[in-house]
Design a protein around this motif. Structure first.
Motif, PDB file in Angstrom:
ATOM      1  N   ALA A  12       0.832  -1.200   0.000  1.00 45.92           N
ATOM      2  CA  ALA A  12       0.000   0.000   0.000  1.00 45.92           C
ATOM      3  C   ALA A  12       0.871   1.256   0.000  1.00 45.92           C
ATOM      4  O   ALA A  12       0.564   2.238  -0.700  1.00 45.92           O
ATOM      5  CB  ALA A  12      -0.931  -0.006   1.210  1.00 45.92           C
ATOM      6  N   ARG A  13       1.964   1.255   0.771  1.00 48.72           N
ATOM      7  CA  ARG A  13       2.882   2.395   0.767  1.00 48.72           C
ATOM      8  C   ARG A  13       3.482   2.602  -0.620  1.00 48.72           C
ATOM      9  O   ARG A  13       3.602   3.731  -1.103  1.00 48.72           O
ATOM     10  CB  ARG A  13       3.997   2.168   1.792  1.00 48.72           C
ATOM     11  CG  ARG A  13       3.553   2.199   3.244  1.00 48.72           C
ATOM     12  CD  ARG A  13       4.765   2.151   4.167  1.00 48.72           C
ATOM     13  NE  ARG A  13       4.378   2.015   5.566  1.00 48.72           N
ATOM     14  CZ  ARG A  13       4.364   0.861   6.241  1.00 48.72           C
ATOM     15  NH1 ARG A  13       4.734  -0.270   5.644  1.00 48.72           N
ATOM     16  NH2 ARG A  13       3.996   0.822   7.506  1.00 48.72           N
ATOM     17  N   THR A  14       3.852   1.488  -1.265  1.00 51.79           N
ATOM     18  CA  THR A  14       4.392   1.565  -2.622  1.00 51.79           C
ATOM     19  C   THR A  14       3.371   2.164  -3.575  1.00 51.79           C
ATOM     20  O   THR A  14       3.700   3.026  -4.415  1.00 51.79           O
ATOM     21  CB  THR A  14       4.815   0.172  -3.105  1.00 51.79           C
ATOM     22  OG1 THR A  14       5.848  -0.336  -2.260  1.00 51.79           O
ATOM     23  CG2 THR A  14       5.306   0.206  -4.548  1.00 51.79           C
ATOM     24  N   ASN A  15       2.123   1.737  -3.461  1.00 44.66           N
ATOM     25  CA  ASN A  15       1.073   2.269  -4.323  1.00 44.66           C
ATOM     26  C   ASN A  15       0.827   3.749  -4.056  1.00 44.66           C
ATOM     27  O   ASN A  15       0.524   4.507  -4.982  1.00 44.66           O
ATOM     28  CB  ASN A  15      -0.216   1.466  -4.133  1.00 44.66           C
ATOM     29  CG  ASN A  15      -0.126   0.077  -4.744  1.00 44.66           C
ATOM     30  OD1 ASN A  15       0.577  -0.128  -5.730  1.00 44.66           O
ATOM     31  ND2 ASN A  15      -0.830  -0.879  -4.160  1.00 44.66           N
ATOM     32  N   ALA A  16       0.933   4.164  -2.798  1.00 40.91           N
ATOM     33  CA  ALA A  16       0.778   5.594  -2.476  1.00 40.91           C
ATOM     34  C   ALA A  16       1.866   6.409  -3.161  1.00 40.91           C
ATOM     35  O   ALA A  16       1.597   7.470  -3.751  1.00 40.91           O
ATOM     36  CB  ALA A  16       0.814   5.789  -0.963  1.00 40.91           C
ATOM     37  N   ARG A  17       3.110   5.930  -3.081  1.00 38.29           N
ATOM     38  CA  ARG A  17       4.218   6.635  -3.744  1.00 38.29           C
ATOM     39  C   ARG A  17       4.034   6.642  -5.252  1.00 38.29           C
ATOM     40  O   ARG A  17       4.323   7.640  -5.929  1.00 38.29           O
ATOM     41  CB  ARG A  17       5.552   5.974  -3.371  1.00 38.29           C
ATOM     42  CG  ARG A  17       5.961   6.173  -1.914  1.00 38.29           C
ATOM     43  CD  ARG A  17       7.407   5.741  -1.681  1.00 38.29           C
ATOM     44  NE  ARG A  17       7.591   4.305  -1.884  1.00 38.29           N
ATOM     45  CZ  ARG A  17       7.477   3.401  -0.912  1.00 38.29           C
ATOM     46  NH1 ARG A  17       7.161   3.782   0.328  1.00 38.29           N
ATOM     47  NH2 ARG A  17       7.671   2.123  -1.165  1.00 38.29           N
ATOM     48  N   LEU A  18       3.542   5.546  -5.788  1.00 34.96           N
ATOM     49  CA  LEU A  18       3.334   5.428  -7.229  1.00 34.96           C
ATOM     50  C   LEU A  18       2.384   6.505  -7.740  1.00 34.96           C
ATOM     51  O   LEU A  18       2.527   7.001  -8.869  1.00 34.96           O
ATOM     52  CB  LEU A  18       2.776   4.034  -7.533  1.00 34.96           C
ATOM     53  CG  LEU A  18       2.639   3.595  -8.988  1.00 34.96           C
ATOM     54  CD1 LEU A  18       4.003   3.473  -9.642  1.00 34.96           C
ATOM     55  CD2 LEU A  18       1.889   2.259  -9.061  1.00 34.96           C
ATOM     56  N   ASN A  19       1.435   6.902  -6.890  1.00 38.22           N
ATOM     57  CA  ASN A  19       0.445   7.898  -7.286  1.00 38.22           C
ATOM     58  C   ASN A  19       0.774   9.304  -6.788  1.00 38.22           C
ATOM     59  O   ASN A  19      -0.033  10.223  -6.968  1.00 38.22           O
ATOM     60  CB  ASN A  19      -0.937   7.473  -6.775  1.00 38.22           C
ATOM     61  CG  ASN A  19      -1.490   6.293  -7.537  1.00 38.22           C
ATOM     62  OD1 ASN A  19      -2.027   6.454  -8.629  1.00 38.22           O
ATOM     63  ND2 ASN A  19      -1.342   5.096  -6.991  1.00 38.22           N
ATOM     64  N   GLY A  20       1.944   9.446  -6.158  1.00 39.12           N
ATOM     65  CA  GLY A  20       2.349  10.757  -5.680  1.00 39.12           C
ATOM     66  C   GLY A  20       1.451  11.325  -4.601  1.00 39.12           C
ATOM     67  O   GLY A  20       1.293  12.546  -4.485  1.00 39.12           O
TER      68      GLY A  20
END
Length: 402
Positions: free
Chosen positions: A256-264
């Motif tokens: 989920a953290r990775t996905n948050a970063r992926l979307n800025g």
């Protein structure tokens, strides 16, 4: 000549209605010497022929129905037509989108088999001995139809043991170099089809995530059982004031953290909380925390009817706590993916929870499975997802008697 199974008198009622399983205790006799995985003819006690199915000599599900045509050839052409029909439905439903459940077992005429598509990667899950025997044929057809980069086996499911199949997980065809990226409503997610939950993503909630996201703007959101962040991150991307993601899995939270970063996404608007959701909800109530929108998307609390009482208590516990965390006017999105808990039972649980929380509810939205998880009308087992969006109206409703 094919072997034949003959049902006991009066035991063909469900089959007549289109139910695709014949149980071992429904069989009167077996003509011939079929082995598990063989195609057999299915016949009623009066001689009526119902068609063909996969036989299993040791499973409680003795026969899984395939076709009403007793003369059908269960060959590559047969399975190609089933796959093409399944693919056509998904393409009609989702257009250019290339992530969906391509095959949903009996609902698509391919017993016990689930195939998910994530772009150019497919996953293969099979709970049926007869289909597992024909796996290589099915994989060949999938490669011809879709040219996938990889096909991943996600057979880490305890139900396989009921058909005498071992649990396995790995790469069956092609090369898998890591997570696959998908896009929903403009939000990007990296899906790990090899190590993620289920087959990597909760595809069955795709119609409900945008509904929640549209209502999340400006609200404080609590996403419980958040997994890789599907509901919570979409809410954040659509303007939620703050999103608290809660899940017991550290690996899911890292995704989920990775996905948050992926979307800025602004991490100041996100809280990543690794904890047991049932316990943490009670702690949040005790702390006096409040949220304007809460999502409850738990795993299946009831795997069978035997677990109904425990499941009912768990659903009550999380929904009572969630309603206590909402102010009047707050929104509760609550779901159940337990097939053993039907919609009427789930609604009773919600109504009871509201009385216990001392509030009334207004139903805003009711949802179920998307078109890539079609329900076979004659088979209740294919209907499992219940989704409701309620608004909390008041804290003045008299509580339920203890």
């Amino acid at each position: 000549m094919r072997a034949r199974v003959v049902l006991k008198p009066g035991k063909d009622k469900l089959l007549r209605r289109g139910y695709p399983w014949v149980f071992a205790n429904q069989l009167h006799r077996i003509e011939g010497e079929p082995r598990s995985g063989d195609v057999v003819e299915i016949t009623a006690a009066d001689g009526t022929t119902y068609g063909l199915g996969f036989y299993h000599e040791h499973s409680q599900i003795a026969v899984r129905f395939l076709t009403p045509d007793p003369n059908a050839q269960i060959d590559a052409g047969f399975f190609r037509r089933r796959l093409e029909r399944a693919l056509a439905l998904r393409q009609a439903a989702f257009g250019d989108s290339t992530h969906y459940r391509l095959v949903f077992s009996e609902s698509d005429g391919l017993p016990g088999t689930i195939i998910d598509r994530y772009g150019d990667v497919l996953t293969w899950t099979c709970l049926c001995y007869g289909m597992e025997q024909r796996r290589e044929l099915l994989l060949d057809l999938l490669e011809e139809l879709l040219r996938p980069r990889a096909i991943i086996e996600r057979n880490d499911h305890a139900l396989r043991e009921k058909d005498g199949l071992p649990q396995r997980r790995g790469v069956l065809r092609g090369q898998y170099g890591g997570p696959v990226e998908i896009v929903e409503e403009g939000v990007r997610f990296r899906v790990d089809v090899l190590e993620g939950l289920k087959t990597g993503f909760f595809l069955d909630q795709r119609l409900h995530r945008p509904v929640v996201a549209r209502l999340a703007r400006g609200r404080r959101v609590l996403d419980v059982f958040s997994a890789d962040g599907g509901f919570g991150l979409m809410a954040a991307a659509h303007g939620a004031a703050h999103v608290h993601l809660l899940d017991i899995s550290e690996t899911a939270m890292e995704r989920a953290r990775t996905n948050a970063r992926l979307n800025g996404l602004d991490t100041n608007r996100l809280t990543f909380d690794v904890a047991n959701a049932l316990d943490r909800l009670g702690e949040l109530v005790a702390q006096g925390a409040t949220y304007e929108l809460i999502v409850l998307d738990p795993p299946a609390f009831a795997r069978s009817k035997r677990h109904l009482d425990d499941a009912r208590r768990a659903y009550q516990r999380i929904n009572i706590s969630a309603l206590r965390l909402l102010p009047p006017g707050g929104l509760l999105a609550t779901a159940s993916c337990s097939q053993a808990v039907d919609e009427a039972t789930f609604l009773k649980i919600i109504h009871y929870s509201a009385r216990r929380a001392g509030c009334a509810l207004r139903l805003l939205y009711r949802g179920t499975q998307p078109p890539d998880h079609p329900v076979l009308e004659a088979m209740p087992e294919t209907a499992y997802l219940k989704f409701f969006l309620f608004q909390k109206l008041t804290d003045e409703t008299p509580p339920v008697r203890q």
